[in-house]
Design an enzyme around this catalytic site. Structure first.
Site, PDB file in Angstrom:
ATOM      1  N   VAL A  10       0.822  -1.216   0.000  1.00 11.96           N
ATOM      2  CA  VAL A  10       0.000   0.000   0.000  1.00 11.96           C
ATOM      3  C   VAL A  10       0.851   1.257   0.000  1.00 11.96           C
ATOM      4  O   VAL A  10       0.325   2.354  -0.092  1.00 11.96           O
ATOM      5  CB  VAL A  10      -0.991   0.045   1.188  1.00 11.96           C
ATOM      6  CG1 VAL A  10      -2.133  -0.914   0.959  1.00 11.96           C
ATOM      7  CG2 VAL A  10      -0.302  -0.255   2.508  1.00 11.96           C
ATOM      8  N   GLY A  11       2.136   1.084   0.087  1.00 10.75           N
ATOM      9  CA  GLY A  11       2.945   2.287   0.023  1.00 10.75           C
ATOM     10  C   GLY A  11       4.367   2.032   0.427  1.00 10.75           C
ATOM     11  O   GLY A  11       4.728   0.952   0.885  1.00 10.75           O
ATOM     12  N   GLU A  12       5.149   3.058   0.192  1.00  6.38           N
ATOM     13  CA  GLU A  12       6.509   3.008   0.674  1.00  6.38           C
ATOM     14  C   GLU A  12       6.631   4.146   1.665  1.00  6.38           C
ATOM     15  O   GLU A  12       6.645   5.306   1.274  1.00  6.38           O
ATOM     16  CB  GLU A  12       7.480   3.182  -0.482  1.00  6.38           C
ATOM     17  CG  GLU A  12       7.254   2.119  -1.547  1.00  6.38           C
ATOM     18  CD  GLU A  12       8.550   1.536  -2.079  1.00  6.38           C
ATOM     19  OE1 GLU A  12       9.606   2.097  -1.793  1.00  6.38           O
ATOM     20  OE2 GLU A  12       8.481   0.501  -2.766  1.00  6.38           O
ATOM     21  N   GLY A  13       6.636   3.806   2.887  1.00 11.88           N
ATOM     22  CA  GLY A  13       6.734   4.836   3.923  1.00 11.88           C
ATOM     23  C   GLY A  13       8.132   5.378   3.962  1.00 11.88           C
ATOM     24  O   GLY A  13       8.989   4.974   3.168  1.00 11.88           O
ATOM     25  N   TYR A  15      10.381   4.827   5.966  1.00 14.12           N
ATOM     26  CA  TYR A  15      11.452   3.930   6.379  1.00 14.12           C
ATOM     27  C   TYR A  15      11.284   2.505   5.860  1.00 14.12           C
ATOM     28  O   TYR A  15      11.817   1.571   6.400  1.00 14.12           O
ATOM     29  CB  TYR A  15      11.618   3.935   7.888  1.00 14.12           C
ATOM     30  CG  TYR A  15      10.343   3.736   8.660  1.00 14.12           C
ATOM     31  CD1 TYR A  15       9.930   2.467   9.010  1.00 14.12           C
ATOM     32  CD2 TYR A  15       9.556   4.833   9.025  1.00 14.12           C
ATOM     33  CE1 TYR A  15       8.771   2.283   9.716  1.00 14.12           C
ATOM     34  CE2 TYR A  15       8.388   4.646   9.731  1.00 14.12           C
ATOM     35  CZ  TYR A  15       8.006   3.372  10.076  1.00 14.12           C
ATOM     36  OH  TYR A  15       6.855   3.195  10.771  1.00 14.12           O
ATOM     37  N   LYS A  17       8.880  -0.481   3.130  1.00 15.03           N
ATOM     38  CA  LYS A  17       7.628  -0.802   2.452  1.00 15.03           C
ATOM     39  C   LYS A  17       6.509  -1.040   3.455  1.00 15.03           C
ATOM     40  O   LYS A  17       6.739  -1.532   4.550  1.00 15.03           O
ATOM     41  CB  LYS A  17       7.824  -2.054   1.600  1.00 15.03           C
ATOM     42  CG  LYS A  17       8.733  -1.795   0.420  1.00 15.03           C
ATOM     43  CD  LYS A  17       9.016  -3.077  -0.340  1.00 15.03           C
ATOM     44  CE  LYS A  17      10.017  -2.772  -1.459  1.00 15.03           C
ATOM     45  NZ  LYS A  17      10.758  -3.950  -1.888  1.00 15.03           N
ATOM     46  N   VAL A  18       5.301  -0.703   3.012  1.00 13.71           N
ATOM     47  CA  VAL A  18       4.133  -0.934   3.852  1.00 13.71           C
ATOM     48  C   VAL A  18       3.180  -1.860   3.108  1.00 13.71           C
ATOM     49  O   VAL A  18       2.873  -1.626   1.936  1.00 13.71           O
ATOM     50  CB  VAL A  18       3.397   0.390   4.162  1.00 13.71           C
ATOM     51  CG1 VAL A  18       2.277   0.145   5.166  1.00 13.71           C
ATOM     52  CG2 VAL A  18       4.365   1.434   4.710  1.00 13.71           C
ATOM     53  N   ASP A 142       6.228  15.577  11.095  1.00 13.84           N
ATOM     54  CA  ASP A 142       5.772  15.408   9.723  1.00 13.84           C
ATOM     55  C   ASP A 142       4.265  15.180   9.690  1.00 13.84           C
ATOM     56  O   ASP A 142       3.778  14.286   9.008  1.00 13.84           O
ATOM     57  CB  ASP A 142       6.524  14.245   9.062  1.00 13.84           C
ATOM     58  CG  ASP A 142       6.350  14.242   7.540  1.00 13.84           C
ATOM     59  OD1 ASP A 142       6.051  15.323   6.975  1.00 13.84           O
ATOM     60  OD2 ASP A 142       6.491  13.175   6.924  1.00 13.84           O
TER      61      ASP A 142
END
Lengths: 309, 326
Positions: A10-13, A15, A17-18, A142
């Site tokens: 679902v994403g690359e945060g 820090y 991969k998510v 952030d």
């Protein structure tokens, strides 16, 4: 990690991969954040240790995304066959975030403003979560709509992407080299102040508040310089009188002299209490900016049923 | 995210901001040995008594040779207790005690930002594990404790409980906290306190200290702590009794020590009289007026101990005020 079935990335945060995943035994949906654990000769790095355990502590709050567990796995490296320790942070999964939610109200089949009751409730929960982090001595740094996850059915907002600042990331650059958004960044950070504090988060909260009302960003800058100009055009170019020490900050330059505009015009549908709270969140001098805890007692929230929180 | 308190983790462990108090009470159970531990079969318990005694003495040796803050040892023991309450430790593996100790100290030192080198403690203490083995053990401890390494300890609650007394004199507050901290450290060495929550230990230590230092206010202090919504009175009283027993035994032991070293023949009755005498003097006025030389020696010993402790506490107090400045 066999307990979890990875469903999709679902994403690359910031820090790692998510993944969206499912707990095989309970069927519960979770967000898996995978991160390399750089073991050196000292074993588990102290920064990782302190940050993960701090995250454990912060996630006790209802308004912070819950860290369900921390799983550690050894991945065999294909090239040299050495085990590579990987840390999975297992978070509760929420299906939407404030950015998507605002977007769906701006474009799409049925554009409409967010209800004021909902804005009030989301802002209150956001302040609760921020107050919680600050009371533990932690800054988020952030905060942005993408990092605020929503449980739409229950009307709950939770702060996500707390953490792992020092152990896992190089601050300003994101993992995917995507452009890190500057829209919510406080002026003292943009001007290169190194001694910033809780005020940086409150500035972001103010920007998010305005964005919920406007359905578009308050200060959409595309470079640090442009970001400052956006802010100065609306709030006026800061002066030493307003903000003692501003002209000595590292990245201070000579800027065009803008006069402050009427803030209420930027958030036309917001009542006077809301505008007052917003103006306190967007004070130039970080020392004058309202704290999360004080914000919770602002008259803007008088009409909110606080017993539900 | 900036972890502001990462550089000063000790102070943030020990002192909490007032807003976090309800959170502390809500989550303290996650930071103590699991309840099944105190109800485990007596054989396991008996084994752990000797295991723990040996482990604590290893930890203390490490503390002195590495010059750790006592809180590092406190944390290491906390990790060890929590680990053992969740993982079976068998008697067949005597080396495991040492490995667990080394890894617990290493984790506690990392959490507290205390300089620590494996080779140093291994060399000093005759432990001998390669780094990889210790690191594997660290990870096993972390997994077992769900990475909850910012332990909530009794120290986290001291300020809160003292604030209930509304003492206006900061020296009195400090004296109370100092004596209570001393008592908490002593109690941590004894198995029987493992069943109590950190907040109950803190409340009992504060009350026990107030009984020694300000006996006149003791009952009003006790009432204000018992009134606190988070405190289970029954558990408090049980813990307080055990703690006062412990404190009394310590006082008695230190008198015996002095008596036996002073070669003055004394009857048991004399000893007993002297003990109660010096106890009450000590508690009433905090200065000893007994003319018995032995009692003075005891009192002096206590004063020295107290001074050392208050030195330590005032140092950490300084750090605390610094950390609150952000």
């Amino acid at each position: 990690m066999d307990n979890y079935e990875k469903l999709e990335k679902v994403g690359e945060g910031t820090y790692g991969k998510v993944y969206k995943a499912k707990d095989r035994s309970t069927g519960q949906l979770v967000a898996l954040k995978k991160t390399k654990l750089e073991m050196d000769e000292e074993g588990v790095p102290p920064t990782a240790l302190r940050e993960v355990s701090l995250l454990q502590m912060l996630s006790q709050s209802l308004y912070v995304v819950r860290l369900l567990c921390v799983e550690h796995a050894d991945k065999r490296n294909n090239t040299d066959g050495k085990p590579k320790p990987v840390l999975y942070l297992v978070f509760e999964y929420l299906d939407t975030d404030l950015k998507k939610y605002i977007d769906s109200h701006r474009k799409g089949p049925n554009p409409r403003p967010l209800s004021h009751t909902l804005i009030r409730s989301f802002l209150y929960q956001l302040c609760k979560g921020v107050a919680h982090c600050h009371s533990h001595g932690v800054l988020h740094r952030d905060l942005k709509p993408q990092n605020l996850l929503l449980d739409k059915d229950r009307g709950i907002l939770k702060i996500a992407d707390l953490g792992l600042g020092r152990a896992f990331t190089v601050p300003m650059k994101s993992y995917t080299h995507e452009i890190v958004t500057l829209w919510y960044r406080a002026p003292e950070v943009l001007l290169g102040s190194t001694h910033y504090s809780t005020g940086v988060d409150m500035w972001s909260v103010g920007c998010i508040f305005a964005e919920m009302v406007r359905r578009q960003a308050l200060f959409p800058g595309d470079s640090e310089f442009q970001q400052l100009l956006h802010i100065f055009r609306l709030l006026g170019t800061p002066t030493e009188k307003q903000w003692p020490g501003v002209t000595s900050l590292r990245d201070w330059h000579v800027y065009p002299q803008w006069e402050p505009q009427n803030l209420a015009r930027a958030v036309p549908s917001l009542g006077p209490d809301g505008v007052d709270l917003l103006s306190k969140m967007l004070k130039y001098d970080p020392a004058e900016r309202i704290s999360a805890k004080a914000a919770l007692d602002h008259p803007y929230f008088d009409s909110l049923d606080k017993s539900q929180f | 995210m900036e972890f502001d308190n990462i550089g000063k983790p000790l102070t943030s462990f020990q002192e909490h901001y007032p807003d976090t108090i309800p959170d502390l009470f809500a989550s303290e159970n996650d930071h103590m040995p699991s309840q099944s531990f105190s109800t485990s079969p007596s054989k396991t318990r008996d084994f752990y008594v000797s295991f723990r005694r040996e482990a604590i003495s290893l930890i203390f040796q490490a503390q002195f040779s590495c010059n750790f803050d006592p809180f590092v040892s406190y944390l290491a023991v906390n990790y060890m207790d929590r680990f053992v309450s969740k993982q079976e430790i068998t008697q067949e593996k005597p080396w495991l005690s040492k490995l667990l100790v080394v890894a617990s100290i290493s984790l506690a030192a990392k959490m507290s930002n205390s300089p620590f080198s494996l080779s140093h403690i291994q060399g000093e203490e005759g432990f001998n594990f390669d780094a990889q083995t210790v690191h594997k053990m660290e990870v096993l401890i972390l997994d077992t404790l769900s990475w909850r390494m910012r332990s909530i300890t009794p120290f986290s609650f001291l300020c809160f409980f003292v604030s209930l007394f509304e003492l206006n004199d900061p020296t009195l507050t400090q004296a109370l906290k100092d004596r209570a901290s001393e008592t908490i450290y002593s109690a941590h060495n004894e198995m029987k306190f493992l069943e109590f929550k950190p907040s109950i230990i803190a409340a009992s230590a504060i009350l026990s200290a107030s009984h020694e230092l300000f006996p006149l206010q003791f009952s009003s202090f006790k009432a204000s702590i018992s009134d606190c919504q988070y405190v289970d009175t029954e558990s408090l009283l049980k813990c307080l009794n055990l703690m006062q027993e412990m404190v009394m035994m310590q006082g008695y032991e230190s008198i015996l020590e002095t008596v036996s070293s002073s070669r003055t023949p004394m009857s048991v009755l004399d000893r007993h009289f002297m003990m109660t005498n010096s106890e009450s003097d000590n508690t009433c006025s905090n200065t000893t007026t007994t003319t018995t030389t032995d009692a003075i020696a005891v009192a002096e010993k206590r004063q020295i101990k107290r001074r050392k402790l208050s030195d330590f506490c005032s140092k950490s107090g300084f750090q605390i005020s610094q950390s609150n400045q952000w």
